[in-house]
Every structure is written in C-alpha cells, then in structure tokens.
Motif scaffolding. Structure first.
Motif, mmCIF file in Angstrom:
data_model
loop_
_atom_site.group_PDB
_atom_site.id
_atom_site.type_symbol
_atom_site.label_atom_id
_atom_site.label_comp_id
_atom_site.label_asym_id
_atom_site.label_seq_id
_atom_site.Cartn_x
_atom_site.Cartn_y
_atom_site.Cartn_z
ATOM 1 N N GLU A 1 0.811 -1.220 0.000
ATOM 2 C CA GLU A 1 0.000 0.000 0.000
ATOM 3 C C GLU A 1 0.842 1.268 0.000
ATOM 4 N N ASN A 2 2.013 1.201 -0.649
ATOM 5 C CA ASN A 2 2.840 2.390 -0.860
ATOM 6 C C ASN A 2 2.397 3.046 -2.161
ATOM 7 N N ALA A 3 2.660 4.334 -2.287
ATOM 8 C CA ALA A 3 2.364 5.022 -3.540
ATOM 9 C C ALA A 3 3.175 4.382 -4.661
ATOM 10 N N VAL A 4 2.534 4.237 -5.811
ATOM 11 C CA VAL A 4 3.212 3.686 -6.973
ATOM 12 C C VAL A 4 4.323 4.660 -7.372
ATOM 13 N N PRO A 5 5.568 4.189 -7.532
ATOM 14 C CA PRO A 5 6.682 5.089 -7.843
ATOM 15 C C PRO A 5 6.535 5.757 -9.211
ATOM 16 N N ASP A 6 7.123 6.942 -9.341
ATOM 17 C CA ASP A 6 7.093 7.667 -10.613
ATOM 18 C C ASP A 6 7.667 6.818 -11.745
ATOM 19 N N ALA A 7 8.705 6.034 -11.455
ATOM 20 C CA ALA A 7 9.322 5.198 -12.490
ATOM 21 C C ALA A 7 8.309 4.188 -13.039
ATOM 22 N N PHE A 8 7.507 3.597 -12.161
ATOM 23 C CA PHE A 8 6.485 2.642 -12.604
ATOM 24 C C PHE A 8 5.417 3.362 -13.426
ATOM 25 N N LYS A 9 5.012 4.539 -12.972
ATOM 26 C CA LYS A 9 4.031 5.319 -13.736
ATOM 27 C C LYS A 9 4.580 5.616 -15.124
ATOM 28 N N GLY A 10 5.879 5.956 -15.186
ATOM 29 C CA GLY A 10 6.518 6.237 -16.473
ATOM 30 C C GLY A 10 6.527 5.024 -17.381
ATOM 31 N N GLN A 11 6.803 3.848 -16.820
ATOM 32 C CA GLN A 11 6.783 2.610 -17.612
ATOM 33 C C GLN A 11 5.375 2.332 -18.125
ATOM 34 N N THR A 12 4.384 2.577 -17.295
ATOM 35 C CA THR A 12 2.991 2.350 -17.690
ATOM 36 C C THR A 12 2.603 3.280 -18.832
ATOM 37 N N ILE A 13 2.902 4.555 -18.676
ATOM 38 C CA ILE A 13 2.611 5.531 -19.741
ATOM 39 C C ILE A 13 3.363 5.153 -21.009
ATOM 40 N N GLY A 14 4.617 4.751 -20.858
ATOM 41 C CA GLY A 14 5.426 4.340 -22.013
ATOM 42 C C GLY A 14 4.804 3.169 -22.755
ATOM 43 N N ALA A 15 4.288 2.190 -22.010
ATOM 44 C CA ALA A 15 3.639 1.030 -22.634
ATOM 45 C C ALA A 15 2.397 1.462 -23.412
ATOM 46 N N ILE A 16 1.624 2.361 -22.837
ATOM 47 C CA ILE A 16 0.414 2.843 -23.512
ATOM 48 C C ILE A 16 0.784 3.637 -24.764
ATOM 49 N N LEU A 17 1.785 4.508 -24.644
ATOM 50 C CA LEU A 17 2.225 5.294 -25.798
ATOM 51 C C LEU A 17 2.727 4.395 -26.926
ATOM 52 N N LYS A 18 3.440 3.329 -26.579
ATOM 53 C CA LYS A 18 3.960 2.381 -27.578
ATOM 54 C C LYS A 18 2.803 1.784 -28.381
ATOM 55 N N VAL A 19 1.741 1.366 -27.696
ATOM 56 C CA VAL A 19 0.588 0.777 -28.374
ATOM 57 C C VAL A 19 -0.135 1.824 -29.224
ATOM 58 N N ILE A 20 -0.245 3.046 -28.699
ATOM 59 C CA ILE A 20 -0.883 4.108 -29.490
ATOM 60 C C ILE A 20 -0.094 4.349 -30.770
ATOM 61 N N ARG A 21 1.229 4.464 -30.668
ATOM 62 C CA ARG A 21 2.073 4.703 -31.853
ATOM 63 C C ARG A 21 1.981 3.559 -32.850
ATOM 64 N N GLN A 22 1.986 2.328 -32.352
ATOM 65 C CA GLN A 22 1.991 1.164 -33.249
ATOM 66 C C GLN A 22 0.643 0.901 -33.904
ATOM 67 N N SER A 23 -0.442 1.169 -33.187
ATOM 68 C CA SER A 23 -1.743 0.716 -33.693
ATOM 69 C C SER A 23 -2.830 1.774 -33.837
ATOM 70 N N TYR A 24 -2.691 2.897 -33.141
ATOM 71 C CA TYR A 24 -3.825 3.828 -33.100
ATOM 72 C C TYR A 24 -3.466 5.276 -33.404
ATOM 73 N N GLN A 25 -2.310 5.486 -33.987
ATOM 74 C CA GLN A 25 -1.848 6.849 -34.240
ATOM 75 C C GLN A 25 -2.810 7.636 -35.135
ATOM 76 N N ASN A 26 -3.454 6.950 -36.068
ATOM 77 C CA ASN A 26 -4.337 7.632 -37.034
ATOM 78 C C ASN A 26 -5.797 7.610 -36.623
ATOM 79 N N LEU A 27 -6.078 7.170 -35.412
ATOM 80 C CA LEU A 27 -7.468 7.069 -34.955
ATOM 81 C C LEU A 27 -8.040 8.448 -34.649
#
Length: 194
Positions: free
Chosen positions: A168-194
């Motif tokens: 129950e510790n706050a999620v670290p900024d590094a983990f948040k960054g990895q999560t955002i990075g994963a989402i951005l990767k999928v957006i770039r690969q599959s949904y950039q033109n949506l």
C-alpha cells in the motif's frame, strides 16, 4: 508550448524571491491544479495553510533564486504531483485522473490512467472515444500484454486492468513512467491515425 515551458516563462519573468502564494497561483493557471486543496504526502487532509507552509519551508532552504525545474521537484516531493510527467502527457491521447481530479483530459484521448487515493493503485481503461471509434469495449490485446508484463492484472471487481502496491505504498514515478510508455507504444503502433 508545453506546460512546463509556460511555467518556466512565468518564473523567469518573476522579480525577486518567489512565494508559496505565487507558486500556487502559477500552478493553478498553467496546470489547472489547486495545490492548496491537495494533501501533503503522508497526510490525509489538506488545507491552504498546510500547503503554503510546506512550500515556504522548502523555499527557505534556497539562498538563490529557484528555477522552474527545482520548483517542480519541490512540488513532487511535497504533494506527490509530478508536473514534468503531467506536462509530457500533452497531446499523448492519454487521460490522467489522479489526486481526485482530472489532471489531463482531452475529447480525443484513447486511454485513461486512473490512480486511486494516495496513488497506491492504478487502473487502465479505454475512453468512450476509443470504444466508439474501434468498437472494442475493452483494452486491445497488445496493450493488455504490455500491462501484464508490468504486473497489472484484470480485476473482475473493478472491471479494468489494475495494479496495486502490495504494501500500500504510492506507486513510484518510475512505474508510472513505464505504464505511460507502454500505452504510448501501443498508441504509436496501432492507433496513431485514430
């Protein structure tokens, strides 16, 4: 211009030593975040006086003028709000709900990162726009896999992909960054033109 650049322009044009009131005002103007209503890390309640006293206490440690980057670091240390990360979401097509309010949200965003109280948990889900445009009612398979690789799982109770710190510790900024990075990767690969 990115929000951090606008913030820096405000601070660069400021004459003399900056005050907590001025910092709060600039953050409200640029990011639409009222620091005076946000709890200090480790505390459950908030008040205007607590917020300003915490900022003033940190400002007193600086003998020279403080830069915008230093002020953003100070805000992250006091409130757990990473303004650099928030600014990086501009144009990303990712909505962010954190600290009990929308931090970043646009009509054409595709996915939502939703953090709970104290940032101890995170949910990821598609926006109505994404559902409407793709016909998918859930996250795409490639994003699901990226999130699973980070430690997320589908939580039937909340109906979304979910991650919570075991202690129950706050999620670290590094983990948040990895999560955002994963989402951005999928957006770039599959949904950039949506």
């Amino acid at each position: 211009m990115k929000k951090v650049e606008i913030m820096d322009e405000y601070f660069d044009s400021h004459q003399g030593k900056i005050t907590s009131s001025e910092i709060c005002s600039i953050v409200t103007t640029v990011f639409d975040l009222n620091l005076e209503t946000k709890p200090i890390l480790g505390e459950m309640t908030s008040s205007e006086n607590k917020a300003k006293m915490a900022i003033d206490s940190r400002l007193a440690q600086y003998e020279k003028e403080i830069s915008g980057a230093e002020i953003r670091e100070l805000i992250n240390q006091i409130f757990g709000i990473n303004l650099d990360a928030v600014s990086s979401l501009d144009g990303s097509r990712i909505s962010l709900f954190s600290k009990d309010q929308w931090i970043n949200r646009q009509d054409r965003d595709l996915f939502v990162v939703h953090t709970g109280p104290g940032d101890v948990d995170v949910m990821i889900y598609p926006t109505d726009f994404f559902i409407e445009r793709t016909g998918l009612k859930e996250l795409p398979e490639d994003l699901k896999q990226e999130l699973i690789n980070l430690g997320f799982y589908f939580d039937n109770e909340v109906g979304n992909y979910y991650y919570a710190d075991a202690h129950e510790n706050a999620v670290p900024d590094a983990f948040k960054g990895q999560t955002i990075g994963a989402i951005l990767k999928v957006i770039r690969q599959s949904y950039q033109n949506l």
